[in-house]
Motif scaffolding. Structure first.
Motif, short mmCIF file in Angstrom:
data_model
loop_
_atom_site.label_atom_id
_atom_site.label_comp_id
_atom_site.label_asym_id
_atom_site.label_seq_id
_atom_site.Cartn_x
_atom_site.Cartn_y
_atom_site.Cartn_z
N THR A 1 5.01 -4.83 23.24
CA THR A 1 6.36 -5.43 22.83
C THR A 1 6.75 -4.92 21.59
N LYS A 2 8.08 -4.48 21.48
CA LYS A 2 8.40 -3.60 20.32
C LYS A 2 8.60 -4.64 19.25
N VAL A 3 8.09 -4.29 18.23
CA VAL A 3 8.41 -5.01 16.90
C VAL A 3 8.65 -3.97 15.75
N ASN A 4 9.76 -4.47 15.02
CA ASN A 4 10.25 -3.50 14.03
C ASN A 4 9.77 -4.09 12.57
N MET A 5 9.14 -3.25 11.62
CA MET A 5 8.72 -3.61 10.34
C MET A 5 9.27 -2.59 9.09
N ILE A 6 9.62 -3.03 8.10
CA ILE A 6 9.93 -2.03 6.92
C ILE A 6 8.81 -2.40 5.83
N PHE A 7 8.26 -1.19 5.39
CA PHE A 7 7.11 -1.16 4.33
C PHE A 7 7.85 -0.60 3.26
N VAL A 8 8.21 -1.44 2.11
CA VAL A 8 8.65 -0.99 1.03
C VAL A 8 7.51 -0.68 -0.01
N THR A 9 7.32 0.32 -0.52
CA THR A 9 6.26 0.57 -1.59
C THR A 9 6.98 1.47 -2.91
N ASP A 10 6.16 2.09 -3.67
CA ASP A 10 6.54 2.80 -4.85
C ASP A 10 5.60 3.93 -5.06
N LYS A 11 6.10 5.26 -4.95
CA LYS A 11 5.20 6.29 -4.77
C LYS A 11 4.38 6.52 -6.22
N ARG A 12 4.87 5.87 -7.14
CA ARG A 12 4.33 5.87 -8.57
C ARG A 12 2.89 4.97 -8.70
N CYS A 13 2.86 3.81 -7.74
CA CYS A 13 1.96 2.88 -7.77
C CYS A 13 0.87 3.18 -7.06
N GLU A 14 -0.22 3.42 -7.91
CA GLU A 14 -1.66 3.81 -7.28
C GLU A 14 -2.32 2.65 -6.29
N LYS A 15 -2.11 1.51 -7.15
CA LYS A 15 -2.63 0.29 -6.24
C LYS A 15 -2.00 0.35 -4.98
N CYS A 16 -0.73 0.42 -4.81
CA CYS A 16 0.04 0.21 -3.71
C CYS A 16 -0.54 1.20 -2.49
N LYS A 17 -1.36 2.41 -2.81
CA LYS A 17 -1.95 3.11 -1.70
C LYS A 17 -2.89 2.50 -0.91
N LYS A 18 -3.63 1.34 -1.36
CA LYS A 18 -4.71 0.88 -0.58
C LYS A 18 -3.87 -0.03 0.36
N TYR A 19 -3.02 -0.60 0.04
CA TYR A 19 -2.26 -1.62 1.04
C TYR A 19 -1.58 -0.75 2.22
N GLU A 20 -1.32 0.52 2.03
CA GLU A 20 -0.97 1.43 3.01
C GLU A 20 -1.95 1.55 4.07
N GLN A 21 -3.07 1.18 3.91
CA GLN A 21 -4.29 1.22 4.94
C GLN A 21 -4.26 0.26 6.01
N SER A 22 -3.56 -0.99 5.54
CA SER A 22 -3.35 -2.02 6.36
C SER A 22 -2.43 -1.88 7.42
N LEU A 23 -1.54 -0.80 7.25
CA LEU A 23 -0.67 -0.54 8.44
C LEU A 23 -1.24 0.04 9.50
N GLY A 24 -2.40 0.75 9.52
CA GLY A 24 -3.24 1.06 10.68
C GLY A 24 -3.59 -0.13 11.36
N MET A 25 -4.07 -1.01 10.50
CA MET A 25 -4.69 -2.53 11.30
C MET A 25 -3.58 -3.02 11.83
N LEU A 26 -2.47 -3.26 11.28
CA LEU A 26 -1.36 -3.54 11.85
C LEU A 26 -0.84 -3.41 13.19
N LYS A 27 -1.07 -1.83 13.22
CA LYS A 27 -0.53 -1.19 14.65
C LYS A 27 -1.63 -1.48 15.60
#
Length: 238
Positions: A169-195
């Motif tokens: 089923t098609k699901v749309n998501m927007i992920f908003v982050t800050d390229k300067r934020c080092e801690k934010c990068k670890k949350y990007e790993q959860s994108l694979g789990m969501l997929k």
């Protein structure tokens, strides 16, 4: 086949993940729970977490044998208090509409022990030692204990046309982050789990400085990053 021990916390997690998959695919697949246990030369049975686990294994196998349509509902009930699977079977049988008298007879008559011996032999013959271990079409699957991952693996194993429920089923998501934020990068790993869990997920990644991100943040009032936004398509994914 999902090989588990009734008191194993990882086995319980796997059963929790498998339950909604069985709900959607049950009529299209032949699903069984099998149990890892040790049977000695004299017929004695032991399990990693002790006698209560042996008794829990037996109770669940009795339900699988006598009321297979109720199995996962019964196991989900027991898993709310997995430490007491040896005693909560009667309450869970009553709650899920399983004939507790029939299950009690299965447990006390020796039938349940024979079911566990057969299940343990099946696990041993296939070299299964860890709980949980998932086999699909006889082959071990090393995948995350997540409903979407199980769904994908099972749907991909059909040798006949896949059931309609297998279509993502098609699901749309927007992920908003800050390229300067080092801690934010670890949350990007959860994108694979969501997929893995939302098999039809489309992700739009935005930096907070972009006009599109500012529009989303203003509309929602969100002030902390990173942030995950879903539209109404999330409601369509069962």
């Amino acid at each position: 086949e999902l090989y588990v021990m009734s008191q194993c916390p990882y086995g319980v997690m796997a059963e929790m993940a498998m339950s909604p998959v069985i709900e959607h695919l049950g009529k299209h697949i032949n699903f069984r729970l099998e149990y890892i246990a040790n049977v000695d030369a004299s017929g004695g049975i032991t399990s990693r977490h002790g006698q209560p686990e042996v008794d829990g294994n037996i109770a669940q196998l009795c339900v699988q044998h006598h009321a297979p349509a109720k199995l996962m509902e019964f196991v989900m009930c027991q898993n709310q208090d997995a430490r007491n699977v040896n005693t909560n079977w009667k309450a869970c049988a009553s709650k899920t509409g399983v004939d507790s008298a029939k299950i009690g007879t299965c447990i006390s008559s020796g039938e349940g022990r024979n079911l566990l011996k057969a299940s343990a032999k099946k696990a041993a013959d296939k070299g299964v030692q860890g709980s949980p271990t998932l086999h699909i079409n006889g082959k071990e699957q090393r995948i995350p204990r997540m409903p979407g991952a199980y769904m994908t693996a099972i749907c991909g194993a059909f040798k006949t046309p896949q059931p309609p429920i297998c279509k993502p089923t098609k699901v749309n998501m927007i992920f908003v982050t800050d390229k300067r934020c080092e801690k934010c990068k670890k949350y990007e790993q959860s994108l694979g789990m969501l997929k893995q869990d939302l098999r039809g997920l489309t992700i739009q990644k935005l930096d907070f400085s972009s006009p599109e991100a500012k529009k989303v943040l203003k509309a929602t009032g969100v002030k902390m990053l990173p942030a995950f936004f879903f539209d109404n398509t999330i409601k369509n994914d069962k």
